[in-house]
Design a protein around this motif. Structure first.
Motif, PDB file in Angstrom:
ATOM      1  N   THR A 242      32.344  29.938  10.060  1.00 55.85           N
ATOM      2  CA  THR A 242      32.052  29.070  11.202  1.00 55.85           C
ATOM      3  C   THR A 242      31.692  27.669  10.742  1.00 55.85           C
ATOM      4  O   THR A 242      31.342  27.444   9.589  1.00 55.85           O
ATOM      5  CB  THR A 242      30.905  29.660  12.042  1.00 55.85           C
ATOM      6  N   THR A 243      31.780  26.734  11.669  1.00 55.89           N
ATOM      7  CA  THR A 243      31.351  25.362  11.412  1.00 55.89           C
ATOM      8  C   THR A 243      30.142  25.067  12.287  1.00 55.89           C
ATOM      9  O   THR A 243      30.192  25.213  13.508  1.00 55.89           O
ATOM     10  CB  THR A 243      32.466  24.351  11.721  1.00 55.89           C
ATOM     11  N   PHE A 244      29.055  24.669  11.645  1.00 56.62           N
ATOM     12  CA  PHE A 244      27.814  24.353  12.352  1.00 56.62           C
ATOM     13  C   PHE A 244      27.796  22.872  12.715  1.00 56.62           C
ATOM     14  O   PHE A 244      27.870  22.018  11.828  1.00 56.62           O
ATOM     15  CB  PHE A 244      26.600  24.672  11.479  1.00 56.62           C
ATOM     16  N   ASP A 245      27.696  22.579  14.002  1.00 52.96           N
ATOM     17  CA  ASP A 245      27.554  21.203  14.459  1.00 52.96           C
ATOM     18  C   ASP A 245      26.099  20.793  14.272  1.00 52.96           C
ATOM     19  O   ASP A 245      25.190  21.400  14.841  1.00 52.96           O
ATOM     20  CB  ASP A 245      27.952  21.096  15.932  1.00 52.96           C
ATOM     21  N   ILE A 246      25.879  19.786  13.435  1.00 53.55           N
ATOM     22  CA  ILE A 246      24.519  19.308  13.183  1.00 53.55           C
ATOM     23  C   ILE A 246      24.494  17.831  13.510  1.00 53.55           C
ATOM     24  O   ILE A 246      24.597  16.947  12.661  1.00 53.55           O
ATOM     25  CB  ILE A 246      24.113  19.543  11.712  1.00 53.55           C
ATOM     26  N   SER A 247      24.380  17.566  14.810  1.00 58.03           N
ATOM     27  CA  SER A 247      24.516  16.191  15.280  1.00 58.03           C
ATOM     28  C   SER A 247      23.430  15.772  16.261  1.00 58.03           C
ATOM     29  O   SER A 247      23.465  14.642  16.760  1.00 58.03           O
ATOM     30  CB  SER A 247      25.883  16.026  15.961  1.00 58.03           C
ATOM     31  N   GLY A 248      22.501  16.660  16.560  1.00 65.09           N
ATOM     32  CA  GLY A 248      21.498  16.351  17.583  1.00 65.09           C
ATOM     33  C   GLY A 248      22.078  16.327  18.988  1.00 65.09           C
ATOM     34  O   GLY A 248      21.419  15.875  19.929  1.00 65.09           O
ATOM     35  N   GLY A 249      23.302  16.808  19.117  1.00 66.84           N
ATOM     36  CA  GLY A 249      23.982  16.772  20.428  1.00 66.84           C
ATOM     37  C   GLY A 249      24.669  15.436  20.648  1.00 66.84           C
ATOM     38  O   GLY A 249      24.458  14.767  21.677  1.00 66.84           O
ATOM     39  N   GLN A 250      25.499  15.025  19.695  1.00 63.59           N
ATOM     40  CA  GLN A 250      26.175  13.728  19.810  1.00 63.59           C
ATOM     41  C   GLN A 250      27.438  13.829  20.656  1.00 63.59           C
ATOM     42  O   GLN A 250      28.272  14.707  20.453  1.00 63.59           O
ATOM     43  CB  GLN A 250      26.536  13.191  18.422  1.00 63.59           C
TER      44      GLN A 250
END
Length: 252
Positions: A242-250
């Motif tokens: 999987t790919t984890f989105d680590i953007s703070g909700g961008q």
């Protein structure tokens, strides 16, 4: 995670450096690579040792695949001499370069540079290192939030990063028999020197980007380093492919 060893490409600066420090705080020893700045690499080594960990820094030009066999020999020697080990546990394919270019202006040279750094490098370095990775180890690739959202000027960069996310899923399947799990992270805008450091150093750019993030600020290196340490921990042992989105909700 005590006494495990992580190999991090591009560890001497930026997000790679932060990842190394967060892992070291959890008891993970570090083999880091650097391209040109041996002084920055040595500083990181000293910081890790101050935390009670072990570290070794090795030069690597990620775009020169012909150097990989010699690099693997250097890693093997370092494992034996510095860590008393035959194999390492985690591989983080972090080394990268940023490139802003509108699609109509993109050149073949820019394309070749991005592919060599962000796709060919991770593919063939991972391939060469797998024989000295522990069964049950972990590979973590670094993608980008630009795969999910679009901003003009990053079309080629994002396309190459999208390929890394596909590769991540395939590796998870093909390496499953060795219990090696493979994931990726997709950071959003982070205040580093990436892309010339505009998000970090330009207040107007920082404010503009922050207004598109649900949590109201741009990311900091610690936001990524901490996430990487968590993803590689046994607490996340069932996450794979999987790919984890680590953007703070961008740009949701």
């Amino acid at each position: 995670m005590t006494n495990q060893i992580a190999l991090i490409t591009g560890a001497s600066r930026g997000l790679g450096r932060n990842m190394a420090l967060h892992l070291a705080k959890r008891g993970v020893h570090i083999i880091g690579t650097y391209r040109s700045s041996s002084a920055e690499a040595e500083t990181l080594k000293q910081e890790i040792e101050a935390l009670g960990g072990k570290a070794a820094m090795l030069p690597l030009e990620i775009t020169v695949t012909s150097s990989y066999p010699a690099f693997v020999r250097a890693v093997t020697s370092t494992l034996q001499n510095d860590f008393g080990r035959e194999r390492f546990d985690f591989l983080i394919n972090n080394a990268g370069n940023g490139l802003f270019s509108n699609f109509v202006d993109a050149t073949e040279g820019q394309f070749d540079s991005l592919v060599a750094t962000h796709l060919r490098g991770p593919i063939f370095l991972t391939q060469k290192l797998l024989p000295i990775m522990e069964d049950g180890g972990r590979v973590l690739n670094v993608s980008s939030g630009f795969v999910r959202f679009t901003l003009p000027g990053y079309s080629v960069y994002a396309a190459v990063k999208a390929a890394i996310e596909v590769l991540t899923r395939y590796l998870a399947v093909e390496l499953g028999s060795r219990q090696i799990r493979v994931n990726a992270i997709a950071p959003g805008a982070i205040a580093t020197d990436f892309g010339g450091g505009a998000v970090r150093d330009n207040k107007e750019v920082n404010a503009y980007v922050a207004q598109g993030i649900a949590l109201g600020r741009v990311g900091l290196p610690d936001d990524i380093g901490g996430a990487v340490a968590a993803i590689l921990s046994d607490d996340m042992a069932w996450a794979n492919g999987t790919t984890f989105d680590i953007s703070g909700g961008q740009l949701l």
